[in-house]
Design an enzyme around this catalytic site. Sequence first.
Site, mmCIF file in Angstrom:
data_model
loop_
_atom_site.group_PDB
_atom_site.id
_atom_site.type_symbol
_atom_site.label_atom_id
_atom_site.label_comp_id
_atom_site.label_asym_id
_atom_site.label_seq_id
_atom_site.Cartn_x
_atom_site.Cartn_y
_atom_site.Cartn_z
ATOM 1 N N HIS A 128 -3.573 4.537 4.579
ATOM 2 C CA HIS A 128 -4.696 3.585 4.637
ATOM 3 C C HIS A 128 -5.940 4.219 4.009
ATOM 4 O O HIS A 128 -6.586 3.641 3.144
ATOM 5 C CB HIS A 128 -4.965 3.182 6.087
ATOM 6 C CG HIS A 128 -6.224 2.413 6.257
ATOM 7 N ND1 HIS A 128 -6.361 1.125 5.819
ATOM 8 C CD2 HIS A 128 -7.416 2.764 6.798
ATOM 9 C CE1 HIS A 128 -7.597 0.706 6.083
ATOM 10 N NE2 HIS A 128 -8.251 1.680 6.661
ATOM 11 N N TYR A 180 3.932 5.640 11.628
ATOM 12 C CA TYR A 180 4.213 4.250 12.017
ATOM 13 C C TYR A 180 5.049 3.443 11.022
ATOM 14 O O TYR A 180 5.349 2.296 11.286
ATOM 15 C CB TYR A 180 2.892 3.504 12.289
ATOM 16 C CG TYR A 180 1.894 3.529 11.130
ATOM 17 C CD1 TYR A 180 2.024 2.646 10.072
ATOM 18 C CD2 TYR A 180 0.840 4.445 11.096
ATOM 19 C CE1 TYR A 180 1.122 2.676 9.006
ATOM 20 C CE2 TYR A 180 -0.063 4.480 10.052
ATOM 21 C CZ TYR A 180 0.083 3.598 9.007
ATOM 22 O OH TYR A 180 -0.800 3.619 7.960
ATOM 23 N N ARG A 234 0.859 -1.174 0.000
ATOM 24 C CA ARG A 234 0.000 0.000 0.000
ATOM 25 C C ARG A 234 0.902 1.232 0.000
ATOM 26 O O ARG A 234 1.487 1.584 1.017
ATOM 27 C CB ARG A 234 -0.868 -0.024 1.277
ATOM 28 C CG ARG A 234 -2.032 0.946 1.275
ATOM 29 C CD ARG A 234 -2.545 1.130 2.704
ATOM 30 N NE ARG A 234 -1.657 1.994 3.453
ATOM 31 C CZ ARG A 234 -1.489 1.933 4.775
ATOM 32 N NH1 ARG A 234 -2.131 1.051 5.508
ATOM 33 N NH2 ARG A 234 -0.659 2.758 5.383
#
Length: 388
Positions: free
Chosen positions: A286, A295, A282
């Site tokens: 998100h 993160y 990805r």
Amino acid sequence: MTVESTAARKPRRSSGAGTKRASAKKTPATAADEPQLVQLLTPEGERVTHPDYEIDLSADELRGLYRDMVLTRRFDAEATSLQRQGELGLWASLLGQEAAQIGSGRALRDDDYVFPTYREHGVAWCRGVDPTNLLGMFRGVNHGGWDPNSNNFHLYTIVIGSQTLHATGYAMGVAKDGADSAVIAYFGDGASSQGDVAESFTFSAVYNAPVVFFCQNNQWAISEPTEKQMRVPLYQRAQGFGFPGVRVDGNDVLACLAVTKAALERARSGQGPMLIEAFTYRMGAHTTSDDPTKYRADEEREAWEAKDPILRVRTYLEKQGLAEPAFFEELEAESEALGKRVREAVRSMPDPDTMAIFENVYADGHALVDEERAQFAAYQASFAEEGK
Ligand SMILES: Cc1ncc(C[n+]2csc(CCOP(=O)(O)OP(=O)(O)O)c2C)c(N)n1
Ligand SMILES: [Mg+2]
């Protein structure tokens, strides 16, 4: 071909329990420990062969796959921009997953049925769902925006993993009808931890349902890395349920096409389910509500950029002399036109009637919904009275 170790990830802040219990940590995988990926086109644009999966495509078909991926990426980028401009409430980008979606989407027959998550914009494109129809839900003006049965493409499903059960039930029905079509369920690496997915694996195996489970392992479930979802490679999970699993290079459109075609054929011929783990990444957040810099490490994204699914096909087309410069120029113009069409369509979507939210909750009405509808109508009316 081996996959890279995940060592580039940013160290996470240690939590008390996690640091004391070393047994809860995954043993760091070396490249040699990682399973083989099915690959037919390397990141450098070299065509390679695989003993179990092959595909023979014309120049026209290869250019078609490239076009699909470019237009899907353009549409996706436009949607992200529209969210940033306040035209959409949210967008879940598919950036980086174009090959997994176009390869698997183009493997389908018209009579096959698709159960997507919320990120399958490339598959929707392959099914002929107009891209503008995907945006209504993200603008908050409808609950879906297309008729699932017009394109055999179910509505987007946000309840993680639940669509694998819908797909399994549907596939059991297809088998009972004696039809020779197949069903495909899309889900993510995070969804693989849901009970629904395990239940769908059990039912599909036991009933030999003609369903293909297509897992896009994009390495992250929002901020949770794959180490938090599994201790063995995901595709191996199928074995415990009694059906085959395979890991494919999810950034290789040819491999995704070949493997999905084979799995669908298998399902159609009565051999039951199969799990495909499309190993991909990805590239974006998100959703537009997420900030991945909190993160994950930049180096990880950079390493995956070198494996871009679109670039390798372009390199191949150019090296093999399968596409003229005019093809790329025309595609650029087509992309721009698509972006413009999407922008205009979104801005002109009518606001829904505020009372419409109560419609279609139950087929025959429901006392509680009726009460809530009346309450909301009175609340709305109170503003008109205030204004007098
Ligand atoms: C049942 C359920 N639990 C939690 C959520 C919140 N949620 C939305 S997306 C997501 C992560 C999904 O990750 P993955 O399955 O890897 O799919 P990806 O978004 O990476 O494509 C979660 C936990 C949800 N929508 N449904
Ligand atoms: Mg994921």
